[in-house]
Enzyme design. Structure first.
Site, short mmCIF file in Angstrom:
data_model
loop_
_atom_site.label_atom_id
_atom_site.label_comp_id
_atom_site.label_asym_id
_atom_site.label_seq_id
_atom_site.Cartn_x
_atom_site.Cartn_y
_atom_site.Cartn_z
N PRO A 125 0.82 -1.23 0.00
CG PRO A 125 0.01 -1.00 2.19
CD PRO A 125 0.79 -1.92 1.30
CD GLU A 176 -1.37 -5.74 8.74
OE1 GLU A 176 -1.10 -5.46 9.91
OE2 GLU A 176 -2.18 -6.63 8.41
CB ALA A 211 9.63 -3.96 4.74
N GLY A 225 3.17 -3.33 -6.85
CA GLY A 225 4.19 -2.47 -6.25
C GLY A 225 5.30 -2.23 -7.25
N GLY A 226 6.47 -1.87 -6.73
CA GLY A 226 7.61 -1.56 -7.60
C GLY A 226 8.66 -2.66 -7.58
CG ASP A 227 12.10 -2.28 -10.07
OD1 ASP A 227 11.36 -2.98 -10.76
OD2 ASP A 227 12.73 -1.30 -10.52
CD GLU A 284 8.78 -7.70 0.68
OE1 GLU A 284 8.01 -8.62 1.01
OE2 GLU A 284 8.68 -6.54 1.12
CB SER A 329 9.01 5.40 -7.05
OG SER A 329 9.59 4.64 -6.05
N GLY A 386 18.35 -1.89 -6.30
CA GLY A 386 17.79 -0.86 -5.43
C GLY A 386 18.04 -1.06 -3.96
N1 ATP Z 1 3.47 -2.55 4.24
C1 ATP Z 1 4.70 -2.18 4.03
N2 ATP Z 1 5.30 -1.24 4.81
C2 ATP Z 1 6.56 -0.83 4.57
N3 ATP Z 1 7.33 -1.30 3.57
C3 ATP Z 1 6.79 -2.21 2.76
C4 ATP Z 1 5.47 -2.69 2.94
N4 ATP Z 1 5.21 -3.60 1.98
C5 ATP Z 1 6.31 -3.69 1.23
N5 ATP Z 1 7.27 -2.86 1.70
C6 ATP Z 1 8.63 -2.63 1.17
O1 ATP Z 1 8.61 -1.40 0.45
C7 ATP Z 1 9.70 -1.41 -0.47
C8 ATP Z 1 9.41 -0.52 -1.66
O2 ATP Z 1 8.29 -0.99 -2.30
P1 ATP Z 1 8.00 -0.92 -3.83
O3 ATP Z 1 9.09 -1.44 -4.60
O4 ATP Z 1 6.66 -1.51 -4.01
O5 ATP Z 1 7.82 0.64 -4.09
P2 ATP Z 1 8.75 1.73 -4.69
O6 ATP Z 1 8.10 3.03 -4.40
O7 ATP Z 1 9.03 1.46 -6.12
O8 ATP Z 1 10.05 1.55 -3.91
P3 ATP Z 1 11.29 2.49 -3.92
O9 ATP Z 1 10.79 3.75 -3.31
O10 ATP Z 1 12.26 1.73 -3.07
O11 ATP Z 1 11.71 2.66 -5.34
C9 ATP Z 1 9.89 -2.86 -0.84
O12 ATP Z 1 11.24 -3.18 -0.77
C10 ATP Z 1 9.09 -3.66 0.18
O13 ATP Z 1 9.92 -4.58 0.86
C1 6CM Z 2 22.47 13.34 -18.18
C2 6CM Z 2 21.38 12.35 -18.04
C3 6CM Z 2 21.76 11.21 -17.17
C4 6CM Z 2 20.73 10.16 -17.19
C5 6CM Z 2 21.27 8.87 -16.65
C6 6CM Z 2 20.33 7.78 -16.93
C7 6CM Z 2 20.87 6.44 -16.55
C8 6CM Z 2 19.72 5.56 -16.30
C9 6CM Z 2 20.08 4.15 -16.08
C10 6CM Z 2 18.95 3.45 -15.41
C11 6CM Z 2 19.36 2.15 -14.91
C12 6CM Z 2 18.30 1.51 -14.09
C13 6CM Z 2 18.78 0.24 -13.54
C14 6CM Z 2 17.78 -0.34 -12.63
C15 6CM Z 2 17.87 -0.27 -11.34
C16 6CM Z 2 16.83 -0.87 -10.45
O1 6CM Z 2 17.14 -2.18 -10.18
C17 6CM Z 2 16.79 -0.15 -9.12
C18 6CM Z 2 15.55 -0.60 -8.36
O2 6CM Z 2 14.42 -0.04 -8.91
N1 6CM Z 2 16.76 1.27 -9.27
C19 6CM Z 2 17.69 2.02 -8.76
O3 6CM Z 2 18.60 1.60 -8.11
C20 6CM Z 2 17.60 3.49 -9.05
C21 6CM Z 2 18.95 3.99 -9.51
C22 6CM Z 2 18.81 5.03 -10.54
C23 6CM Z 2 20.15 5.41 -11.07
C24 6CM Z 2 20.10 6.56 -12.03
#
Ligand code: ATP
Ligand code: 6CM
Ligand code: CA
Length: 588
Positions: A133, A165, A167, A189-191, A196, A234, A540
């Site tokens: 969430p 609820e 991580a 969710g995201g990466d 997980e 994100s 990440g």
């Molecule tokens: N209920 C929860 N409360 C807190 N953290 C949680 C919960 N559920 C999952 N998570 C953790 O939140 C982290 C981020 O989640 P998610 O990847 O979905 O979102 P994100 O916004 O893309 O993350 P980030 O901000 O790290 O890029 C995950 O690593 C997960 O372990």
């Molecule tokens: C002048 C312009 C410069 C632009 C540079 C662009 C380079 C972009 C490369 C993107 C690579 C993404 C690799 C993926 C990483 C993910 O596993 C990880 C988890 O979501 N993200 C980050 O660590 C987030 C880390 C983000 C690093 C930028």
């Protein structure tokens, strides 16, 4: 089978009459009462039919059923170009047919459902869904309930939904709880959330197979449950790189029709223990520093990466290291061969044979050892030493909205290899050029200070001088956190080899205060001394170790996806499909 399932009749759609044909593989309807050259056929592969309902049915904003007598509605996948991304958006197509009689209507619905069962063996019936969430813009719950759940319901999928609820709740659930009856696991969710699920499923599968995850030489058992990703984070790099767009409806439809995309996974080890798994990035130097810096600015949301990227770039850092790597066979593919891994990729298909040569013989599949990576005739360990702006390893292209072709545009999702990218220390403007090329179609590897190798394993070591300096920093306080963490981890390993303990330690999301202090980023503009070691960014997460060994495990997991569909190949050749020489998307 084709002839058994064939059904042909006149049907009405609105006030127009159509000739409709169902073969085993396709449902097609062509308007009659039209001149031949104006006749248009709509063709839907049976595998892409989402559901068939009696009556005139609508599902959004809520389910509405009318005229149940002689009518039926077919829901199917409809493609449209995504505008910005390379992949295609999938939407729910719907056509309401009228039959001359109820008997014929029943024949159509029955036969369509039989065709679905026959031609879509991997369609899930029951799914375990985890919603974070708090991921991304905190819209996970809304995205699931308003966009995804109605589609699952329409497709007859029952789902058990858990809104997390804390991580690591999803990971621990998968490690410990009963998973009988589920065909797949979906994360909303995201990466981080995907990671997980990845750790939970891989860990559970190895536990049940009695395999030791700590030993990099062990051939791990591929997971039987599929993973679906509904993007709501994100950073949704894994979704983008495997589907081509970040769109919950597209991803839900891939799950429903039971698409299956194998994915390579990299295991990261330190001192004979598993640290983490990765699919998109194991990065030291720039990417490690950006992550460490961004952790301090979480309140900025996704923008924190841009801000931190700029700060780290300005600090102009480079790090010494020794990189050893085991090259993959260059005859199969190379990172500079200008190909792209797209849906139906032939390199990945051929790799399945190579990775699982006796797939019917499960004993040989799962018990063979990697024998310290040396039994392969494909290459000897190579070694390079020097100063680097960054060292990155990726199992796939890692394309994302920030970098539409990704870290390594010609990398493959499921070929059992990863791409090692070495960016040697260079002038800041050179490095900026390298980074900037990630945002365009210009080749980021065509620079004199960049090397890229297709590999099966890598090792990273610190030169002895830096080991001494790191030790000094630890004693003086700056690196204290990491030393503590490392010792603590080793103690954990010594005390108990329980998988749960290891996973707890290695996938714990929160950085300790000590670790935060140990974050190596110091602004080069305002600080007199910058540390000699960086941190590793593993999908990440910051790793608590510097010296690591990574091994790529080919096709260890399967996603409900099919790789990126080439939007330049969207065309309809249904009439002459057999003669079509282009890679048809619509008429497979
Ligand atoms: N209920 C929860 N409360 C807190 N953290 C949680 C919960 N559920 C999952 N998570 C953790 O939140 C982290 C981020 O989640 P998610 O990847 O979905 O979102 P994100 O916004 O893309 O993350 P980030 O901000 O790290 O890029 C995950 O690593 C997960 O372990
Ligand atoms: C002048 C312009 C410069 C632009 C540079 C662009 C380079 C972009 C490369 C993107 C690579 C993404 C690799 C993926 C990483 C993910 O596993 C990880 C988890 O979501 N993200 C980050 O660590 C987030 C880390 C983000 C690093 C930028
Ligand atoms: Ca790969």
């Amino acid at each position: 089978m084709e002839t058994d399932l064939r059904l042909e009749s006149s049907l009405w759609v609105g006030n127009k009459r159509y000739r409709a044909v169902l073969t085993g593989w396709h449902l097609r309807w062509t308007e009659v009462d039209k001149k031949d050259r104006d006749k248009k056929t709509i063709s839907v592969p049976v595998a892409e039919v989402v559901g068939v309902e009696e009556g005139r049915v609508e599902i959004l904003p809520q389910k509405l059923v009318e005229d149940k007598d002689k009518e039926f509605t077919v829901f199917y996948v409809k493609r449209s170009s995504s505008g910005g991304s390379f992949g295609l958006l999938w939407r729910l197509g719907r056509t309401q047919f009228s039959c001359p009689s109820r008997v014929l209507r029943d024949q159509w619905t029955k036969q369509l459902r039989t065709a679905l069962k026959t031609h879509s063996p991997l369609r899930p019936h029951r799914l375990l869904v985890f919603i974070n969430p708090f991921g991304g813009k905190r819209k996970g719950r809304k995205i699931y309930h308003s966009l995804v759940a109605p589609l699952f319901e329409l497709a007859g999928i029952s789902s058990h939904v858990i809104v997390t609820e804390w991580a690591n709740q999803a990971r621990d659930h998968l490690l410990k709880k009963d998973l009988t009856g589920f065909d797949g696991v979906v994360c909303v969710g995201g990466d981080g959330m995907f990671s997980e699920i990845l750790h939970g499923l891989i860990g559970r599968t190895q536990q049940e197979a009695g395999l030791c995850e700590n030993d990099p030489a062990v051939t791990l058992q591929p997971c039987s449950l599929h993973i679906g990703i509904i993007p709501a984070g994100s950073t949704d790099c894994v979704c983008y790189a495997t589907v081509g767009v970040i769109d919950p409806v597209t991803s839900a439809l891939h799950i429903i029709i039971g698409d299956s995309q194998p994915l390579d996974v990299c295991s990261v080890h330190h001192a004979s223990a598993l640290v983490r798994y990765s699919v998109s990035l194991v990065g030291y130097g720039f990417y490690g520093d950006v992550l460490a810096e961004s952790e301090k600015h979480r309140w900025m949301g996704p923008l924190r990466y841009d801000y931190s990227g700029a700060m780290v770039y300005l600090s102009n850092r480079s790090y010494a290291g020794i990189i050893q790597y085991l090259p993959a066979d260059p005859m199969i593919s190379t990172p500079r061969d200008k190909t792209r891994c797209l849906s139906g990729c032939s390199v990945c298909s051929r790799s399945t044979e190579r990775l699982f040569p006796h797939s019917s013989d499960s004993a040989s599949l799962y018990s063979s050892h990697f024998s310290q990576f040396s039994s392969d005739s494909e290459g000897e360990w190579q070694s390079v030493e020097g100063r680097f702006k960054c060292v990155s390893l990726t199992c796939m292209s890692s394309s994302c909205p920030r970098s539409p072709l990704g870290l390594s545009p010609s990398a493959h999702l499921a070929d059992g290899t990863g791409d090692l990218i070495l960016v040697w220390d260079t002038h800041p403007l050179g490095f900026l050029k390298f980074l900037h090329r990630h945002t365009s179609t210009q080749d980021q590897f065509d620079l004199p200070f960049v090397e890229v190798h297709r590999v099966k394993a890598i090792r990273f070591l610190l030169p002895s001088s830096d080991k001494a300096e790191e030790a000094y920093e630890e004693i003086m306080g700056q690196g204290h956190g990491r030393a503590e963490e490392e010792r603590g981890y080793q103690e954990t390993v010594n005390r108990s080899s329980s998988q749960q303990h290891l996973a707890e330690k290695s996938t714990g999301r929160e950085m300790t205060n000590e670790q935060k202090t140990a974050s190596p980023f110091l602004c080069g503009l305002c600080c007199s001394k910058s540390p000699s070691v960086s941190v590793w960014n593993c999908d990440g997460e910051i790793l608590p170790f510097t010296e690591i060994l990574c091994r790529i495990h080919g096709q260890l997991v399967r996603l409900y996806a099919r790789g990126i569909e080439d939007s330049t190949n969207i065309h309809d050749c249904s009439e002459q499909h057999d003669k079509c020489e282009r890679r048809c998307i619509l008429n497979k």
